[in-house]
Design a protein around this motif. Structure first.
Motif, PDB file in Angstrom:
ATOM      1  N   LYS A  34       0.822  -1.215   0.000  1.00 13.65           N
ATOM      2  CA  LYS A  34       0.000   0.000   0.000  1.00 13.65           C
ATOM      3  C   LYS A  34       0.854   1.262   0.000  1.00 13.65           C
ATOM      4  CE  LYS A  34      -4.230  -1.646   2.245  1.00 13.65           C
ATOM      5  NZ  LYS A  34      -5.117  -1.485   3.425  1.00 13.65           N
ATOM      6  N   LEU A  35       1.903   1.241   0.814  1.00 15.42           N
ATOM      7  CA  LEU A  35       2.768   2.415   0.891  1.00 15.42           C
ATOM      8  C   LEU A  35       3.456   2.676  -0.442  1.00 15.42           C
ATOM      9  CD1 LEU A  35       4.335   1.688   4.396  1.00 15.42           C
ATOM     10  CD2 LEU A  35       2.815   3.590   3.834  1.00 15.42           C
ATOM     11  N   VAL A  36       3.894   1.611  -1.091  1.00 17.00           N
ATOM     12  CA  VAL A  36       4.534   1.767  -2.405  1.00 17.00           C
ATOM     13  C   VAL A  36       3.509   2.259  -3.419  1.00 17.00           C
ATOM     14  CG1 VAL A  36       5.647   0.540  -4.295  1.00 17.00           C
ATOM     15  CG2 VAL A  36       6.325   0.062  -1.942  1.00 17.00           C
ATOM     16  N   ALA A  37       2.320   1.662  -3.408  1.00 21.53           N
ATOM     17  CA  ALA A  37       1.300   2.034  -4.392  1.00 21.53           C
ATOM     18  C   ALA A  37       0.864   3.480  -4.231  1.00 21.53           C
ATOM     19  CB  ALA A  37       0.099   1.101  -4.259  1.00 21.53           C
ATOM     20  N   SER A  38       0.857   3.975  -3.006  1.00 22.38           N
ATOM     21  CA  SER A  38       0.442   5.361  -2.800  1.00 22.38           C
ATOM     22  C   SER A  38       1.446   6.341  -3.380  1.00 22.38           C
ATOM     23  CB  SER A  38       0.257   5.635  -1.308  1.00 22.38           C
ATOM     24  OG  SER A  38       1.496   5.578  -0.625  1.00 22.38           O
ATOM     25  N   GLN A  39       2.715   5.911  -3.509  1.00 20.70           N
ATOM     26  CA  GLN A  39       3.749   6.783  -4.050  1.00 20.70           C
ATOM     27  C   GLN A  39       4.047   6.492  -5.525  1.00 20.70           C
ATOM     28  OE1 GLN A  39       4.973   9.298  -2.232  1.00 20.70           O
ATOM     29  NE2 GLN A  39       3.535   8.617  -0.657  1.00 20.70           N
ATOM     30  N   LYS A  40       3.875   5.244  -5.925  1.00 23.04           N
ATOM     31  CA  LYS A  40       4.142   4.850  -7.315  1.00 23.04           C
ATOM     32  C   LYS A  40       2.942   4.086  -7.854  1.00 23.04           C
ATOM     33  CE  LYS A  40       8.417   6.361  -7.526  1.00 23.04           C
ATOM     34  NZ  LYS A  40       8.871   7.370  -8.506  1.00 23.04           N
ATOM     35  N   PRO A  41       1.817   4.761  -8.047  1.00 25.26           N
ATOM     36  CA  PRO A  41       0.585   4.051  -8.430  1.00 25.26           C
ATOM     37  C   PRO A  41       0.684   3.320  -9.766  1.00 25.26           C
ATOM     38  CG  PRO A  41       0.313   6.429  -8.651  1.00 25.26           C
ATOM     39  CD  PRO A  41       1.609   6.210  -7.942  1.00 25.26           C
ATOM     40  N   GLU A  66      -4.953 -16.760  -5.936  1.00 28.50           N
ATOM     41  CA  GLU A  66      -5.482 -16.517  -4.598  1.00 28.50           C
ATOM     42  C   GLU A  66      -4.520 -15.660  -3.774  1.00 28.50           C
ATOM     43  OE1 GLU A  66      -8.200 -20.541  -3.886  1.00 28.50           O
ATOM     44  OE2 GLU A  66      -6.110 -20.483  -3.223  1.00 28.50           O
ATOM     45  N   SER A  67      -3.218 -15.850  -3.993  1.00 26.56           N
ATOM     46  CA  SER A  67      -2.238 -15.068  -3.237  1.00 26.56           C
ATOM     47  C   SER A  67      -2.112 -13.645  -3.759  1.00 26.56           C
ATOM     48  CB  SER A  67      -0.863 -15.765  -3.287  1.00 26.56           C
ATOM     49  OG  SER A  67      -0.316 -15.718  -4.590  1.00 26.56           O
ATOM     50  N   ILE A  68      -2.369 -13.428  -5.047  1.00 25.40           N
ATOM     51  CA  ILE A  68      -2.216 -12.100  -5.634  1.00 25.40           C
ATOM     52  C   ILE A  68      -3.432 -11.223  -5.354  1.00 25.40           C
ATOM     53  CG2 ILE A  68      -2.004 -10.861  -7.836  1.00 25.40           C
ATOM     54  CD1 ILE A  68      -0.302 -13.145  -8.855  1.00 25.40           C
ATOM     55  N   GLN A  69      -4.601 -11.824  -5.156  1.00 28.27           N
ATOM     56  CA  GLN A  69      -5.828 -11.036  -4.967  1.00 28.27           C
ATOM     57  C   GLN A  69      -5.721 -10.022  -3.827  1.00 28.27           C
ATOM     58  OE1 GLN A  69      -8.292 -11.217  -2.386  1.00 28.27           O
ATOM     59  NE2 GLN A  69      -9.639  -9.733  -3.410  1.00 28.27           N
ATOM     60  N   PRO A  70      -5.205 -10.401  -2.641  1.00 27.08           N
ATOM     61  CA  PRO A  70      -5.046  -9.374  -1.593  1.00 27.08           C
ATOM     62  C   PRO A  70      -4.094  -8.258  -2.009  1.00 27.08           C
ATOM     63  CG  PRO A  70      -4.857 -11.589  -0.653  1.00 27.08           C
ATOM     64  CD  PRO A  70      -4.825 -11.741  -2.133  1.00 27.08           C
ATOM     65  N   GLY A  71      -3.073  -8.599  -2.824  1.00 27.01           N
ATOM     66  CA  GLY A  71      -2.159  -7.573  -3.309  1.00 27.01           C
ATOM     67  C   GLY A  71      -2.857  -6.581  -4.215  1.00 27.01           C
ATOM     68  N   LEU A  72      -3.710  -7.091  -5.121  1.00 24.48           N
ATOM     69  CA  LEU A  72      -4.482  -6.203  -5.991  1.00 24.48           C
ATOM     70  C   LEU A  72      -5.403  -5.317  -5.156  1.00 24.48           C
ATOM     71  CD1 LEU A  72      -5.565  -5.268  -8.761  1.00 24.48           C
ATOM     72  CD2 LEU A  72      -7.191  -7.186  -8.642  1.00 24.48           C
ATOM     73  N   GLU A  73      -6.052  -5.910  -4.190  1.00 26.28           N
ATOM     74  CA  GLU A  73      -6.957  -5.138  -3.333  1.00 26.28           C
ATOM     75  C   GLU A  73      -6.209  -4.034  -2.593  1.00 26.28           C
ATOM     76  OE1 GLU A  73     -10.333  -6.003   0.130  1.00 26.28           O
ATOM     77  OE2 GLU A  73      -9.089  -7.635  -0.647  1.00 26.28           O
ATOM     78  N   ALA A  74      -5.013  -4.355  -2.093  1.00 25.71           N
ATOM     79  CA  ALA A  74      -4.221  -3.352  -1.377  1.00 25.71           C
ATOM     80  C   ALA A  74      -3.795  -2.226  -2.301  1.00 25.71           C
ATOM     81  CB  ALA A  74      -2.994  -4.028  -0.750  1.00 25.71           C
ATOM     82  N   ILE A  75      -3.392  -2.557  -3.507  1.00 31.41           N
ATOM     83  CA  ILE A  75      -2.930  -1.544  -4.466  1.00 31.41           C
ATOM     84  C   ILE A  75      -4.071  -0.611  -4.862  1.00 31.41           C
ATOM     85  CG2 ILE A  75      -2.122  -1.232  -6.841  1.00 31.41           C
ATOM     86  CD1 ILE A  75      -0.382  -3.770  -6.395  1.00 31.41           C
ATOM     87  N   VAL A  76      -5.207  -1.176  -5.241  1.00 38.54           N
ATOM     88  CA  VAL A  76      -6.341  -0.355  -5.664  1.00 38.54           C
ATOM     89  C   VAL A  76      -6.833   0.506  -4.507  1.00 38.54           C
ATOM     90  CG1 VAL A  76      -8.690  -0.413  -6.562  1.00 38.54           C
ATOM     91  CG2 VAL A  76      -6.991  -2.011  -7.444  1.00 38.54           C
ATOM     92  N   SER A  77      -6.873  -0.084  -3.322  1.00 41.32           N
ATOM     93  CA  SER A  77      -7.305   0.682  -2.144  1.00 41.32           C
ATOM     94  C   SER A  77      -6.350   1.831  -1.848  1.00 41.32           C
ATOM     95  CB  SER A  77      -7.400  -0.258  -0.940  1.00 41.32           C
ATOM     96  OG  SER A  77      -7.664   0.464   0.237  1.00 41.32           O
ATOM     97  N   ILE A 130      -4.408   3.438  -3.926  1.00 38.43           N
ATOM     98  CA  ILE A 130      -4.441   4.466  -4.977  1.00 38.43           C
ATOM     99  C   ILE A 130      -5.697   5.329  -4.861  1.00 38.43           C
ATOM    100  CG2 ILE A 130      -4.594   4.852  -7.465  1.00 38.43           C
ATOM    101  CD1 ILE A 130      -2.907   2.309  -7.839  1.00 38.43           C
ATOM    102  N   PHE A 131      -6.833   4.693  -4.634  1.00 42.32           N
ATOM    103  CA  PHE A 131      -8.103   5.424  -4.710  1.00 42.32           C
ATOM    104  C   PHE A 131      -8.728   5.726  -3.343  1.00 42.32           C
ATOM    105  CE2 PHE A 131      -7.630   3.020  -8.666  1.00 42.32           C
ATOM    106  CZ  PHE A 131      -7.708   4.057  -9.584  1.00 42.32           C
ATOM    107  N   ASP A 132      -8.235   5.061  -2.293  1.00 43.99           N
ATOM    108  CA  ASP A 132      -8.760   5.332  -0.944  1.00 43.99           C
ATOM    109  C   ASP A 132      -7.643   5.557   0.053  1.00 43.99           C
ATOM    110  OD1 ASP A 132     -11.466   5.197  -1.428  1.00 43.99           O
ATOM    111  OD2 ASP A 132     -11.588   3.042  -1.108  1.00 43.99           O
ATOM    112  N   GLY A 133      -6.427   5.790  -0.427  1.00 44.77           N
ATOM    113  CA  GLY A 133      -5.269   5.747   0.449  1.00 44.77           C
ATOM    114  C   GLY A 133      -4.795   7.083   0.956  1.00 44.77           C
TER     115      GLY A 133
END
Length: 1205
Positions: free
Chosen positions: A472-479, A511-522, A524-527
């Protein structure tokens, strides 16, 4: 002496019996009792006996116990000696060190003797220490054994002081610490000399093959390192650099024999806090020195072994983990010490990145902690700067580029560029997978040691949450980088799979990547970063990446239940993106309905796989409704029409309809109360038509046995269940706190009671049938009804295996909401509508009780509509008529879900009809039931509880555990109710106590009558209603005698308010109870070691009672004087000391000391904590806690002060 010898022989014999496993329990208890009597007896007999026990002709076990008895004497009874006796004993203790200077003496005995000296110094203070230090310095030069003993003394003294001990608070502690600090100019050079001399001697003797002599020097070096570590936590850091101890410990990192102990030093100093005085520069210089030492060692390891899978000694990895751990702490707290040196900073970050990428999980884990701390700082503290293009090729290749301006900024240089973020994401997404048994997967993951259940002290969910936070921290800086990375990984997997199915290996990866996608999207758009701060170019790139990914997902034709659920979760992970991409919402909703209808609706599905998959897909609607906010509002009518069509066609179960209805409530919450009210009417009106019908109520609720007829109609039975559960969902999802208040709905109306709650208009028809239903369920447990029930229904009232396993802490009971477990362990669905059996009835009863209680408790938040619109007599009868027949677990639920919310919300003018009618029967029953059960537990070893169980063959021991757990949970809940009654929010009328400088003897005329607190304080109301106060006080007073620390903690909170009321009100009866009964009960509770953690609160209550009430009531003085070891002079001295301080903390310490003195140090709650604060070399390492170095097998014994009880 002859008498002393006889006593010593008897004590030795008792020690032998107590340690002999072959001794009978009675013999061991008798021996322990005799030893305790000696320790509590004449102090001079105790001293002489103990000295006889430590003679060399005694066995090691006897000698160890003798040292423990001496330490007990010094710690707890030193004040009983005369001044001359103290001086003589100190000389004897110091002389013991010389007697221990024997190469063949056991390590544990040497440790005990030096710990005794530390105890004596602590008691005698700085004068003795200043006299002793020169002789210790001289002694250390005589040989390796003497050096080891001196180092042990130096170790135990500061370590025992810095560990929190209640008996060493105040001025005496400060004086001793000051004396040690002033001695650092002698101590630290001595320790360095010991390191240097004996390490060199170790090498010399080893080369000469004099291994026995070399071992003695090794022991001296180890003891010196342990002593250094005892000072590392508090001695000024620049002194360690000045006297070369940083250099010395750094040098020993190259020695396999000593490097783990040296690692402990660097971990401890890395945790130090930077001073803000004139020594800050010297501190930074010393810390920079530490950076250099650790970086050199860390770099050597990576240069030697690299970051990929290699074969190496596990000891090398353990050492590297310790180094990495210290670097993680160092970098997280002290990066400012090296940021002015960009080359050093860059090198440090490169090393930590190498460890983060390392295939070894332990090394990666330590580096992850560092990077998390660093990224948090860069995001939340505003240190992050948009990266610039590096001009230095070396820096560009390494990924750590910056400009000169960046380097001069306060905080960290700019380092988070695209390459670094790519590494973060790549490693994190790879490590989201647990070690898998899927064929073919392990071979592809050989480059990483994945998380495994075999790792001690680890929890995958906690570890994964750390990875997700970093993502999440990375995605917020490098979306764009983050979105591109996860999209690329999914693209590769999907291209290797067909449109209809996925291999087991790829399914595990997805199944392992899905939480990663959720964290990234969250993110970027809710972070953390506002979306408006992104440039239009970044927004366009994100739109292209996520639209492409969404198109791929929508094109999949997955119909197998696991795949359909996974696809639904991927779609709801994109929910935050749908907020800004409203055109994408309709196809996502259509896809979810497509997935739902593609799964078979099989009523007779033994495995429930398809049914559970359908429920999971319905929950995806809720998740999207939460995250997409107003984007779904235009589609509400279309979704409603689809729901109606599916229900009309029989393709939507009631449970699924409830979940979709819950999603509607979430959608409505984004548009305000008005929309909520409309949605509630639409959802609840069809239910009300069935719910308020008199036919089913007359048929099934007119008498308790009507439920037996209801169980023969499974469709109606489950319809009732789904109705009640939807009431619960509606209450949770609606209300002013769930709505988006806008200009059309004034926020001032929030406080208007029922008007602010949209569901308040429906309570009048929702609650009466529910109350009748709960009344009938409660009646099934009454003796008159229970005896005529069928065997199946009687069995259904017992506790399920899942509940039993939960009580025992066994198994993974994280079941899907709405599911329960069969007796055979298989899950059943609460949304079923097929024929019922025993387990279905059990689950139905539990579900109705849980949800029904919650509906009533949540309805209390509507205040006026609930308290003025409902007949409290009907509710009281339904809940309390059969309270004496209810199981403990059910009463606990009733208190937690119904009574506590009612107590919190009830208006003051309605407390008499509501609070009194509900709490009076409860308190009467609980007082009798708890007293009986606790008496049985404490005297017979088994709690008597009314709860019944299933399948108990061979579970006698587990049955006792479950019964005790039920009793403790019930006890804690009723005590929690007491603490709620005493909460500040319910007692605004209780005045704060003024802190007196002397004992309070204010005239009674200045106090209010008890009735004055009736309406402004819940405790005041309780105390004015004797039918409530008497059973409540009986329960809470008895709770002090029960061995449950959690319950006592809550009762102490309750009595804090009671004491305040007794002080503030002019009521003789209440004051007499507090000053006499309560004061005595609290002191008695301190005899129980279960109250160790509550001792401060309990002593605080004693202090308040004595300070504020002893002048108005003589009972506190009489109770204290009744203690076996207290005199009138002691009490007078105590009162004199109280008048000299107005500090509550110091008054509590005085009260604590008086209680210890008066009881002869037998208050276990005040003395048992010594064992929790003890010093020991034996520790357990865990990833969730700090780590300590390994130690020799000699240190596996209980040593030093740890063994004192």
């Amino acid at each position: 002496m002859e008498g002393g010898s006889t006593t010593a022989e008897n004590v030795a014999a008792a020690i032998s019996v107590s340690l002999d496993c072959a001794s009978s329990p009675d013999a061991r208890r008798s021996a322990v009792g005799y030893l305790e009597s000696v320790k509590a007896g004449d102090i001079r007999v105790l001293a002489n006996t103990s000295l006889l026990l430590i003679r060399k002709d005694c066995s090691s076990e006897i000698r160890l116990h003798g040292f423990k008895m001496l330490q007990h004497l010094v710690r707890l009874r030193w004040h009983e000696f005369s001044i001359q006796e103290c001086n003589d004993f100190a000389k004897v203790a110091i002389s013991l060190i010389m007697e221990m200077a024997n190469p063949h003496e056991e390590w544990a005995l040497k440790s005990q003797s030096t710990a005794l000296v530390a105890e004596v110094v602590r008691r005698e203070g700085v004068v003795l220490w200043q006299e002793l230090l020169p002789s210790l310095v001289s002694l250390s030069s005589k040989g390796p054994v003497e050096a080891e003993l001196v180092a042990m003394v130096l170790r135990w003294l500061p370590e025992d002081i810095t560990v929190h001990n209640e008996d060493l608070e105040g001025e005496r502690r400060r004086v001793l610490l000051r004396g040690l600090t002033e001695s650092l100019t002698d101590i630290l050079p001595l320790l360095y000399t010991l390191l240097e001399n004996h390490f060199g001697a170790t090498l010399t003797e080893y080369n000469r093959q004099q291994l026995d002599v070399a071992k003695r020097h090794v022991a001296a070096v180890t003891a010196a390192l342990n002593a250094i570590n005892a000072y590392a936590e508090w001695a000024p850091l620049p002194d360690f650099a000045k006297y070369r101890l940083i250099h010395g410990c750094g040098f020993l990192l190259s020695s396999p024999e000593f490097r783990l102990h040296a690692c402990e030093f660097f971990k401890l100093v890395s945790q130090r806090k930077r001073p803000h005085d004139a020594t800050a520069c010297e501190y930074d210089s010393a810390m920079t020195n530490i950076f250099q030492v650790l970086m050199e060692v860390a770099g050597d390891f990576l240069n030697k072994y690299g970051t990929f899978a290699v074969t190496a000694d596990e000891s090398e990895f353990e050492f590297a983990e310790r180094i990495c751990e210290s670097m993680a702490v160092l970098g997280s707290s002290h990066m400012q010490c090296i940021t002015q040196d960009w080359n050093m900073t860059s090198r440090f970050l490169q090393l930590m990145m190498g460890y983060f990428q390392h295939y070894k999980f332990d090394l990666h884990f330590q580096a992850l902690i560092f990077w998390l701390a660093l990224m948090r700082g860069s995001v939340f503290k505003g240190k992050y700067v948009v990266p610039t293009i590096a001009t230095d090729p070396a820096s560009e290749n390494s990924g750590f580029g910056s400009t000169q301006a960046d380097r001069e900024k306060k905080g960290l240089p700019n380092f988070v560029n695209d390459d670094i973020c790519t590494v973060f994401l790549d490693v994190s997404l790879q490590r989201m997978v647990k070690k898998s048994s899927v064929p073919g997967y392990a071979s592809k993951a050989d480059t990483l040691e994945l998380w495994s259940d075999e790792f001690d002290g680890s929890d995958f969910s906690q570890y994964r949450s750390r990875l997700l936070e970093l993502i999440k921290l990375v995605a917020s800086q490098k979306p764009v980088v983050a979105a591109g990375m996860v999209s690329q990984r999914l693209d590769i997997i999907l291209k290797n799979s067909s449109q209809e199915s996925v291999s087991a290996e790829n399914l595990s990866l997805m199944e392992s990547i899905q939480p990663g996608l959720e964290a990234i999207v969250s993110a970027i758009f809710d972070g953390f970063t506002n979306l408006n701060n992104y440039s239009s170019e970044i927004k366009l790139q994100l739109h292209g990446i996520l639209e492409g990914l969404l198109h791929q997902l929508l094109s999949l034709k997955w119909t197998e239940p696991p795949l359909a659920v996974l696809l639904a979760h991927y779609l709801d992970a994109l929910g935050p993106y749908l907020k800004i991409s409203m055109d994408s919402v309709p196809p996502v909703i259509n896809k979810l309905f497509e997935l739902l209808t593609s799964l078979p609706l099989m009523m007779k599905d033994p495995s429930n796989i398809a049914r559970h998959a359908r429920l999971q897909i319905c929950t995806s609607f809720i998740r999207i409704a939460k995250s997409a906010h107003t984007s779904l509002l235009p589609l509400m009518k279309g979704i409603a029409d689809t729901m109606a069509l599916l229900q009309a066609e029989g393709r939507l179960l009631r449970g699924e309809h409830n979940l979709l209805g819950e999603a509607f409530l979430v959608m409505a919450s984004s548009s305000g109360i008005q929309q909520q009210q409309e949605v509630l009417v639409w959802l609840l009106e069809p239910l009300s038509k069935q719910w308020i019908q008199l036919e089913w109520q007359k048929a099934f609720l007119s008498d308790p046995l009507g439920l037996t007829r209801l169980f023969s109609d499974p469709q109606l039975m489950w319809n009732i269940f789904h109705t009640v559960t939807f009431f619960e969902k509606a209450l949770k999802r609606s209300g002013h706190n769930k709505a988006n208040w806008n200009a059309q709905g004034s926020s001032s109306s929030i406080n208007d009671g029922s008007a602010a709650h949209p569901i308040s208009f429906h309570l009048s028809w929702m609650l009466p049938p529910l109350i009748r239903l709960l009344h009938n369920i409660h009646s099934l447990w009454s003796p008159t009804i229970a005896q005529v029930l069928t065997g199946e229904l009687r069995a259904a009232k017992s506790m399920s295996q899942a509940e039993q396993a939960s009580l025992l802490g066994e198994g993974n009971l994280k079941l899907l909401k709405g599911t329960h477990t069969h007796v055979d362990g298989s899950q059943i669905d609460m949304h079923k509508e097929e024929d019922t059996n025993e387990n279905d009835i059990r689950n139905w009863l539990k579900g109705i009780r849980d949800s029904g209680y919650n509906v009533i408790g949540l309805s209390a938040n509507c205040r006026d509509a609930f308290f003025n619109g409902l007949d409290c007599s009907l509710l009281s009868m339904a809940l309390m008529e059969n309270i004496q027949s209810m199981d403990f677990r059910h009463i606990r639920q009733l208190i937690h879900l119904v009574l506590i919310p009612i107590v919190k919300s009830c208006p003051a003018d309605l407390r008499v009809p509501w609070i009194e009618s509900l709490l009076h029967p409860l308190f009467l029953h609980c007082q009798q039931a708890l007293s009986c059960s606790w008496s049985s537990l404490m005297h017979e070893g088994r709690a008597k509880v009314p709860d019944t169980f299933v399948n108990l063959s061979g579970m006698e021991l587990k049955l006792e555990v479950m019964e005790e757990k039920l009793l403790r949970d019930f006890t804690r809940e009723i005590c929690h109710l007491f603490s709620v009654l005493a909460s500040p929010a319910l007692n605004p009328g209780l005045p704060a106590l003024e802190l007196p400088g002397h004992l309070n003897r204010t005239e009674s005329s200045s106090f209010n009558q008890l009735d004055a607190f009736h309406s402004t304080s819940m405790i005041g109301f309780l105390m004015t209603r004797k039918n409530l106060a008497l059973p409540a006080l009986k329960i809470s007073i008895e709770a002090f005698t029960w061995t449950d620390g959690d319950a006592v903690a809550k009762v102490a909170s309750f009595y804090g308010a009671v004491v305040l009321l007794a002080v503030s009100a002019d009521n003789v009866e209440l004051r007499e109870f507090v000053a006499k009964d309560l004061f005595y009960a609290i002191i008695q509770s301190l005899f129980l070691d279960s109250n160790v953690l509550n001792s401060a609160d309990l002593v605080g209550l004693c202090r308040e009672i004595y300070v504020y009430l002893s002048g108005r009531n003589t009972a506190p003085r009489q109770i204290l004087l009744s203690l076996p070891c207290i005199t009138e002079e002691d009490l007078v001295a105590f009162e004199d000391a109280l008048t000299k301080t107005s500090s509550p903390k110091e008054q509590k310490l005085l009260m604590r000391s008086l209680l210890q003195l008066g009881s002869g140090n037998k208050l276990r709650a005040l003395t048992s904590q010594k064992s929790t604060n003890s010093i020991t070399n034996v520790t357990v390492r865990s990833r969730s806690s700090t780590t300590v170095p390994a130690h020799s097998s000699e240190e596996d014994n209980v040593i030093g002060l740890a063994a004192i009880t």
